[in-house]
Design a protein around this motif. Structure first.
Motif, PDB file in Angstrom:
ATOM      1  N   ILE A  39      53.792 -25.733 -39.705  1.00 50.42           N
ATOM      2  CA  ILE A  39      54.942 -24.755 -40.029  1.00 50.42           C
ATOM      3  C   ILE A  39      55.579 -24.532 -38.598  1.00 50.42           C
ATOM      4  N   LEU A  40      56.608 -24.190 -38.784  1.00 49.21           N
ATOM      5  CA  LEU A  40      57.537 -23.724 -37.454  1.00 49.21           C
ATOM      6  C   LEU A  40      57.736 -22.494 -37.309  1.00 49.21           C
ATOM      7  N   LEU A  41      57.375 -21.402 -36.274  1.00 47.84           N
ATOM      8  CA  LEU A  41      57.861 -20.244 -36.168  1.00 47.84           C
ATOM      9  C   LEU A  41      58.911 -20.311 -35.104  1.00 47.84           C
ATOM     10  N   ALA A  42      60.221 -19.880 -35.303  1.00 49.82           N
ATOM     11  CA  ALA A  42      61.005 -19.912 -34.158  1.00 49.82           C
ATOM     12  C   ALA A  42      61.811 -18.577 -34.052  1.00 49.82           C
ATOM     13  N   ASP A  43      62.381 -18.482 -32.648  1.00 46.24           N
ATOM     14  CA  ASP A  43      63.292 -17.095 -32.424  1.00 46.24           C
ATOM     15  C   ASP A  43      64.524 -17.418 -32.787  1.00 46.24           C
ATOM     16  N   TYR A  44      65.469 -16.753 -33.271  1.00 44.94           N
ATOM     17  CA  TYR A  44      66.834 -17.388 -33.811  1.00 44.94           C
ATOM     18  C   TYR A  44      67.498 -17.448 -32.551  1.00 44.94           C
ATOM     19  N   GLN A  45      67.636 -16.459 -31.598  1.00 43.07           N
ATOM     20  CA  GLN A  45      68.534 -16.276 -30.290  1.00 43.07           C
ATOM     21  C   GLN A  45      67.837 -17.025 -29.178  1.00 43.07           C
ATOM     22  N   LEU A  46      68.070 -18.312 -29.025  1.00 38.14           N
ATOM     23  CA  LEU A  46      67.491 -19.007 -27.629  1.00 38.14           C
ATOM     24  C   LEU A  46      68.482 -19.002 -26.798  1.00 38.14           C
ATOM     25  N   ASP A  47      68.237 -19.704 -25.481  1.00 39.09           N
ATOM     26  CA  ASP A  47      68.997 -19.807 -24.416  1.00 39.09           C
ATOM     27  C   ASP A  47      70.064 -21.106 -24.548  1.00 39.09           C
TER      28      ASP A  47
ATOM     29  N   LEU B 258      42.871 -19.856 -39.478  1.00 35.23           N
ATOM     30  CA  LEU B 258      44.282 -20.479 -39.628  1.00 35.23           C
ATOM     31  C   LEU B 258      44.053 -21.886 -38.963  1.00 35.23           C
ATOM     32  N   ASP B 259      43.635 -23.096 -39.884  1.00 33.94           N
ATOM     33  CA  ASP B 259      43.426 -24.297 -39.455  1.00 33.94           C
ATOM     34  C   ASP B 259      44.890 -25.222 -39.719  1.00 33.94           C
ATOM     35  N   LEU B 260      45.620 -24.828 -38.793  1.00 29.66           N
ATOM     36  CA  LEU B 260      46.961 -25.468 -38.879  1.00 29.66           C
ATOM     37  C   LEU B 260      47.559 -25.823 -37.716  1.00 29.66           C
ATOM     38  N   ILE B 261      48.467 -26.677 -37.611  1.00 28.00           N
ATOM     39  CA  ILE B 261      49.218 -27.158 -36.316  1.00 28.00           C
ATOM     40  C   ILE B 261      50.605 -26.015 -36.684  1.00 28.00           C
ATOM     41  N   VAL B 262      50.770 -25.035 -35.463  1.00 29.00           N
ATOM     42  CA  VAL B 262      51.602 -24.285 -35.566  1.00 29.00           C
ATOM     43  C   VAL B 262      52.749 -24.381 -34.353  1.00 29.00           C
ATOM     44  N   MET B 263      53.953 -24.894 -34.601  1.00 23.72           N
ATOM     45  CA  MET B 263      54.968 -24.730 -33.570  1.00 23.72           C
ATOM     46  C   MET B 263      55.701 -23.505 -33.421  1.00 23.72           C
ATOM     47  N   VAL B 264      55.560 -22.758 -31.911  1.00 26.75           N
ATOM     48  CA  VAL B 264      55.960 -21.747 -31.921  1.00 26.75           C
ATOM     49  C   VAL B 264      57.443 -22.111 -30.893  1.00 26.75           C
ATOM     50  N   VAL B 265      58.716 -21.519 -31.183  1.00 24.45           N
ATOM     51  CA  VAL B 265      59.755 -21.712 -30.329  1.00 24.45           C
ATOM     52  C   VAL B 265      60.388 -20.402 -29.914  1.00 24.45           C
ATOM     53  N   GLU B 266      60.186 -20.014 -28.681  1.00 21.54           N
ATOM     54  CA  GLU B 266      60.658 -18.706 -28.046  1.00 21.54           C
ATOM     55  C   GLU B 266      61.000 -19.036 -26.801  1.00 21.54           C
TER      56      GLU B 266
ATOM     57  N   GLU C  55      61.242 -34.793 -43.852  1.00 19.63           N
ATOM     58  CA  GLU C  55      60.743 -33.786 -45.026  1.00 19.63           C
ATOM     59  C   GLU C  55      61.159 -32.329 -44.456  1.00 19.63           C
ATOM     60  N   GLU C  56      61.045 -31.398 -45.323  1.00 21.12           N
ATOM     61  CA  GLU C  56      61.084 -30.190 -45.333  1.00 21.12           C
ATOM     62  C   GLU C  56      59.852 -29.331 -44.731  1.00 21.12           C
ATOM     63  N   ILE C  57      59.925 -29.369 -43.498  1.00 19.47           N
ATOM     64  CA  ILE C  57      58.810 -28.614 -42.829  1.00 19.47           C
ATOM     65  C   ILE C  57      58.880 -26.849 -43.031  1.00 19.47           C
ATOM     66  N   PRO C  58      57.903 -26.248 -43.417  1.00 19.38           N
ATOM     67  CA  PRO C  58      58.023 -24.831 -43.721  1.00 19.38           C
ATOM     68  C   PRO C  58      58.407 -24.124 -42.314  1.00 19.38           C
ATOM     69  N   ALA C  59      59.218 -23.133 -42.407  1.00 20.74           N
ATOM     70  CA  ALA C  59      59.815 -22.701 -41.349  1.00 20.74           C
ATOM     71  C   ALA C  59      60.211 -20.968 -41.464  1.00 20.74           C
ATOM     72  N   VAL C  60      59.688 -20.424 -40.345  1.00 21.23           N
ATOM     73  CA  VAL C  60      60.122 -19.098 -40.384  1.00 21.23           C
ATOM     74  C   VAL C  60      60.822 -18.664 -39.158  1.00 21.23           C
ATOM     75  N   ILE C  61      62.189 -17.850 -39.389  1.00 23.73           N
ATOM     76  CA  ILE C  61      62.869 -17.358 -38.196  1.00 23.73           C
ATOM     77  C   ILE C  61      62.439 -15.863 -37.926  1.00 23.73           C
ATOM     78  N   ILE C  62      61.995 -15.671 -36.623  1.00 24.45           N
ATOM     79  CA  ILE C  62      61.582 -14.396 -36.403  1.00 24.45           C
ATOM     80  C   ILE C  62      62.675 -13.853 -35.167  1.00 24.45           C
ATOM     81  N   SER C  63      63.466 -12.774 -35.675  1.00 23.61           N
ATOM     82  CA  SER C  63      64.561 -12.460 -34.775  1.00 23.61           C
ATOM     83  C   SER C  63      64.866 -10.971 -35.204  1.00 23.61           C
ATOM     84  N   ALA C  64      65.752 -10.109 -34.149  1.00 23.99           N
ATOM     85  CA  ALA C  64      66.139  -8.911 -34.419  1.00 23.99           C
ATOM     86  C   ALA C  64      67.541  -8.871 -35.052  1.00 23.99           C
ATOM     87  N   ASN C  65      68.005 -10.349 -35.548  1.00 25.93           N
ATOM     88  CA  ASN C  65      69.587 -10.373 -35.905  1.00 25.93           C
ATOM     89  C   ASN C  65      69.177 -10.119 -37.420  1.00 25.93           C
TER      90      ASN C  65
END
Length: 750
Positions: A675-683, A625-633, A701-711
């Motif tokens: 790509i941006l991987l972010a949890d929905y519920q943060l602090d 996976l030759d990508l720069i991935v930002m994870v927000v958790e 620009e429109e960065i590809p994004a995925v919300i990872i959440s139990a919501n």
């Protein structure tokens, strides 16, 4: 030169003139001619012309003779017609006259002699309007009270009307002073003449009068008979207060003797008789009896109730009549009065009973109010507990799924690094244990959501075939592990439902079928049922007895004597979700032969396939996976586990715990992530949606994004469509995550 249409006399005169001219011309020819031959030639020519004219003259004379004969015959026919008309007019019983151009031409003697004072002016040439005026002014006509002509029927003018051919006609009835009656009718003929008829109708009028009087007498007799048999006493009086008509019942009710009820007896005498003999009880008599006249003069209706000395109650009413008289009616209302008194006593008794009952009801109502207050408090407490439970489960879902998600990530990395078979078996058991915990937790959360009053559903139209294909890929390993043949028949139908809940329901049915089937197969197919589609799941398992077919839909209940690996929540979720979605669920089963569960869903028109919803393949892609991935958790363990997993896939990971840290990292590297991987519920009220919007605004620009959440609320799904990001539920399935990342970044890599 001669017109054959001219009269014969004119034609003969013209021929005579022509002959005379020809003769004179011949004579002049003899005088002028020079030779004998010229004279002879002129004579021959003149002779030929004379012969022709002679022939024409003979024909004209013959035609004139025939015309004279025909004219004579016409004259004779006219005379005969005139004689016949005169004879007919003489023989007619009534008068007849014919007016030509509104002038009298001919009439018979009856017409002329009807009114002696008009006879002298009835002569040929009399104008029709003058005739009508003279008739109306005749002194032999009967006059009504107003001085106009007529008596009885009078002179009744009938409006002039149009006949079927456009001719006018009219008639009126004329009454003579000696009680004779005539009908005068005049009609316009087809030749615009006016024919007038005088028909005597005296016998008819007299017969009608006799019949009218007979009918009046008969009706009066019948009316008097009905009058006498009325239970109501009735008596009418003139404007002077004199008795006109009464029935026997009137005298019987008041006890008045017959001599006093003769026609002409004054009302005052009857009142005096009633008062003198005290027919009516003194307590109920009204002193204003004699004052009724004044009230009647004002058009008032009088009604009084009296009691006779023998106890009989009388209802007396007085109504004024149009001729200033009045009618007095008396009705025996003793039964009604006694019934009213009895009813009044019963009402009083019933009122007392109701008053007591009302007092008791008030006591019971006070007790009921206390009970209702206690019940309301208990209900409020139960609702508060339920709401607290729902809020707790909603809040706990995030906190519970966070460590499970982190543990699954660590187990995934551990399974890739462990090489010893014993350790791999332990890791596998841990995975299965966490999967069981995840399944149980998801079931509990689903039941909590479905039991809450604000359960949310995202009802849309979608392809059922795509959903069933995904289920086949998910559940094929489970069926293969048990040696069960799983067959899911393809379909091209579209349905209307909540896709996530419908997929969960069908998945629960298929999983149950696999768990309770030891050998054989599980078949999933669709069947049309009117405007609905029935999804059927068949198995060859142990079956369910009839007494257990209702019980299996309750929570923590398992069929087959408690066999199975689940907790007994799958069918409970199916029943709750389908009840909310109005999808009928049916069960058909025979012990030892298998079962069939079905769900009916509404059909939907076939629409366009949305590639964004189902483009993620369920196969782990190969390669790094030759990508720069930002994870927000905000959870440190999960952030660490997700970072390690992405780095194992070959990605460069930027780890942040909040939107502010993500902004700082992007500013530090000077470029947006792939790509941006972010949890929905943060602090601190921070959310992954805020992170996506902030980073996209900074990058332009429109960065590809995925919300990872139990919501799983509808608002989050709505935001995902509006802001173009994907939603992945916790705990994360790594296969879906990797495929989703590849699909989201495919366009940027290209």
């Amino acid at each position: 030169m001669i017109n054959p249409d001219d009269p014969y006399e004119v034609q003969i005169a013209k021929q005579a003139k022509i002959i005379e001219v020809l003769i004179k011309r011949a004579e002049r020819g003899h005088e002028v001619g020079d030779t004998a031959y010229a004279l002879f030639q002129s004579a021959i020519t003149l002779q030929a012309e004379v012969w022709e004219k002679t022939k024409d003259l003979e024909k004209a004379l013959d035609t004139l003779g025939r015309a004279s004969n025909e004219l004579e015959i016409a004259y004779q026919a006219q005379e005969r017609i005139q004689r016949n008309l005169a004879d007919a007019m003489v023989a007619m019983e009534g008068g007849f006259a014919l007016f030509c151009e509104d002038r009298l031409q001919v009439c018979n003697s009856q017409f002329r002699e009807l009114l002696p004072d008009v006879e002298d002016i009835i002569k040929p040439g009399l104008a029709f309007d003058d005739y009508l005026t003279a008739v109306n002014a005749s002194r032999y006509l009967a006059r009504d009270e107003g001085g106009g002509a007529g008596s009885g029927y009078g002179r009744r003018q009938v409006a002039t009307a149009q006949g079927p051919s456009g001719q006018r006609f009219s008639s009126f009835v004329m009454a003579l002073r000696n009680d004779r009656w005539f009908q005068i009718s005049y009609r316009q003929t087809s030749s615009d003449n006016m024919a007038v008829l005088q028909t005597e109708i005296t016998d008819l009028v007299r017969e009608n009068r006799r019949e009218k009087n007979r009918l009046i007498d008969q009706q009066a007799h019948l009316l008097q008979a009905a009058f006498d048999h009325m239970s109501l006493g009735v008596c009418t009086f003139s404007s002077a207060g004199e008795l006109l008509v009464r029935n026997e019942r009137f005298g019987a009710l008041l006890g008045i003797p017959l001599p006093l009820l003769k026609k002409g007896t004054r009302f005052q005498r009857i009142i005096e008789h009633v008062e003198r003999h005290e027919i009516l009880d003194r307590r109920s008599r009204r002193a204003e009896l004699t004052g009724w006249f004044k009230a009647l003069l004002h058009g008032e209706t009088i009604q009084q109730r009296f009691r006779r000395r023998d106890g009989m109650s009388l209802d007396i009413r007085v109504h004024s009549l149009p001729d200033d008289g009045f009618i007095l009616s008396i009705m025996d209302v003793t039964a009604e009065t006694e019934a009213a008194e009895l009813l009044e006593r019963r009402v009083q008794e019933r009122t007392a009973e109701l008053t007591e009952a009302n007092r008791m009801l008030q006591i019971h109502a006070a007790e009921q109010a206390q009970i209702e207050g206690a019940l309301r408090q208990a209900k409020e407490a139960a609702e508060a507990a339920h709401t607290s439970k729902t809020r707790f489960l909603a809040a706990a879902s995030h906190d519970l799924l966070q460590p499970i998600n982190a543990a699954k990530l660590y187990l995934s990395m551990l399974s890739e690094t462990v090489e010893q078979s014993d350790a791999k078996e332990v890791v596998g058991r841990l995975n299965r244990s966490f999967n069981s915990i995840e399944t149980l937790l998801q079931a509990l959360l689903d039941i909590s959501r479905l039991d809450s009053s604000g359960a949310e559903f995202n009802v849309t139209s979608f392809s059922l075939g795509v959903m069933l294909q995904g289920l086949a890929e998910d559940l094929a390993p489970l069926a293969a592990e048990k040696g069960i043949r799983l067959t899911i028949l393809p379909t091209m139908r579209w349905v209307t439902s909540d896709q996530r809940y419908l997929m969960r329901c069908v998945q629960n049915l298929v999983v149950n079928a696999i768990q309770y089937t030891e050998r054989g197969r599980v078949l999933v197919g669709c069947r049309l049922a009117g405007n609905k589609l029935r999804i059927e799941v068949w198995d060859t398992g142990m079956g369910i007895c009839e007494e257990d077919q209702v019980r299996v839909f309750k929570e923590f209940t398992r069929g087959g004597g408690g066999k199975g690996t689940g907790m007994g929540l799958g069918l409970s979720i199916v029943e709750r979700a389908c009840r909310h979605l109005d999808h009928p669920v049916k069960l058909v089963s025979r012990p030892g032969h298998g079962s069939m569960f079905s769900i009916e869903v509404p059909l939907a028109p076939v629409g366009n396939f949305d590639s964004r919803e189902n483009t993620v393949a369920e196969i782990m892609p190969d390669g790094g996976l030759d990508l720069i991935v930002m994870v927000v958790e905000n959870d440190a363990d999960e952030l660490h586990a997700m970072t390690r997993k992405l780095e194992n896939w070959g990605a460069s990971v930027l780890a942040a715990a909040s939107t502010a840290e993500a902004v700082s990292l992007m500013q530090e590297i000077g470029t947006p992530p792939d790509i941006l991987l972010a949890d929905y519920q943060l602090d601190d009220a921070d959310t992954g949606v805020d992170t996506i919007q902030t980073l996209r605004a900074m990058a332009g620009e429109e960065i590809p994004a995925v919300i990872i959440s139990a919501n799983r609320q509808r608002e989050l799904m709505q935001l995902s469509r509006e802001l173009s990001f994907s939603v992945l539920n916790k705990p994360v399935q790594l296969v879906r995550l990797r495929a989703l990342i590849d699909w989201q970044t495919r366009g940027r890599a290209a």
